[in-house]
Enzyme design. Structure first.
Site, PDB file in Angstrom:
ATOM      1  CG  ASP B   7      40.524  41.389  34.190  1.00 37.64           C
ATOM      2  OD1 ASP B   7      41.265  40.819  33.571  1.00 37.64           O
ATOM      3  OD2 ASP B   7      40.171  41.590  35.415  1.00 37.64           O
ATOM      4  CD  GLU B  68      44.738  39.557  32.792  1.00 36.91           C
ATOM      5  OE1 GLU B  68      44.482  40.698  33.351  1.00 36.91           O
ATOM      6  OE2 GLU B  68      44.608  38.445  33.284  1.00 36.91           O
ATOM      7  CG  ASP B 141      37.045  41.547  38.070  1.00 38.81           C
ATOM      8  OD1 ASP B 141      37.406  40.754  37.738  1.00 38.81           O
ATOM      9  OD2 ASP B 141      36.557  41.846  39.098  1.00 38.81           O
TER      10      ASP B 141
END
Lengths: 183, 183
Positions: B7, B68, B141
């Site tokens: 992330d 991501e 996260d």
């Protein structure tokens, strides 16, 4: 000082090395473009950009790297690729301990043409004149990279003076504060 | 398969390693956050992200890296840092020949919660359940990085089946075309 200018991009990443100091004629040391195939995977393209930048750093040993500052509000479609390529350029420089500076497109245009809204042709023409070249470097990304390097050389004294002024001011303020306490 | 989910972020870059195959219980191998100081220079922060990711790749040897996908229209202020950190993660993986996949936030949420619009708490709760953890990984996260890895494991068979179907279809089409010509 010797500066590598980088106009970041995944398809075409402009690179240009300029040597000189503000107020003296400048010399172009090299100019080119790092290209990556548009149909390659993103990770592979970033590896290719890294290899290209590393080669320019190895060959020309710049003392500074100037990269175009990317704005997220402009050109939404290509901005991610530009941000990613600029990250790779900054990473390569920082890994070697070379200071990285970011300059906005309008700072660069203003530095070489006098106007922050100059077009590509004007930037190309001024780069050609300032570096005493026979013709404008092509593609435009290559000319932009040289303009970035020139901008950095010309802005550096101002930035240094500013830093010195701040340092002096801070030192003076500290001395004054110390005097204030001992008085 | 063993997947490292990333992330991306400059201040906090979530990382999580999950092992398993679709339809079987999954195992968390590791989870954490790569942090860089907000007051450090951008180049130095990118170097720190690179070192952090390299360490996770060295230690856990994932076969896939899932990152991501960053959208430029969201969260304009932080999007550049996110794009830059994701570029470094993709670069580290691609340099080692590890395949990189990008998944959108809504794909990840839909994969683990059933809804592409699930909130952070829901994602955290499902990650906890799916990996049989005692508590949701923190910060968010870190949980998101695990969700990315899970999403990749679960989407992989569908993507493989799709690729196989396309390959089969192409092969059939070619055979038909050849037959057509020779008829």
């Amino acid at each position: 000082m010797r500066v590598l200018g980088v106009d970041p991009g995944l398809t075409r990443c402009g690179v240009g090395v300029v040597e000189g100091v503000a107020g003296r004629p400048l010399t172009m040391i090299g100019v080119g473009v790092v290209r990556t195939p548009a149909d390659a995977e993103l990770g592979q393209r970033l590896v290719a950009v890294e290899q290209g930048i590393e080669q320019w750093l190895d060959e020309h040993r710049p003392e500074f790297v100037a990269v175009e500052r990317v704005f997220s509000q402009h050109n939404v479609r290509t901005v991610m690729g530009t941000a990613q390529a600029s990250a790779v350029a900054m990473l390569c420089a920082a890994r070697r301990g070379i200071p990285v500076a970011l300059h906005t497109p309008s700072e660069v245009k203003a530095a070489v043409t006098g106007s922050g809204r100059a077009d590509k042709a004007q930037v190309g023409a001024m780069v050609t004149r300032l570096l005493r070249l026979d013709a404008p470097p092509k593609p435009a990304d290559a000319a932009d990279a040289l303009a970035l390097a020139i901008c950095h050389i010309w802005r550096a004294p101002a930035q240094n003076r500013l830093q010195q002024a701040v340092a002096l001011h801070t030192a003076t303020a500290r001395t004054t504060a110390r005097k204030g306490r001992t008085a």
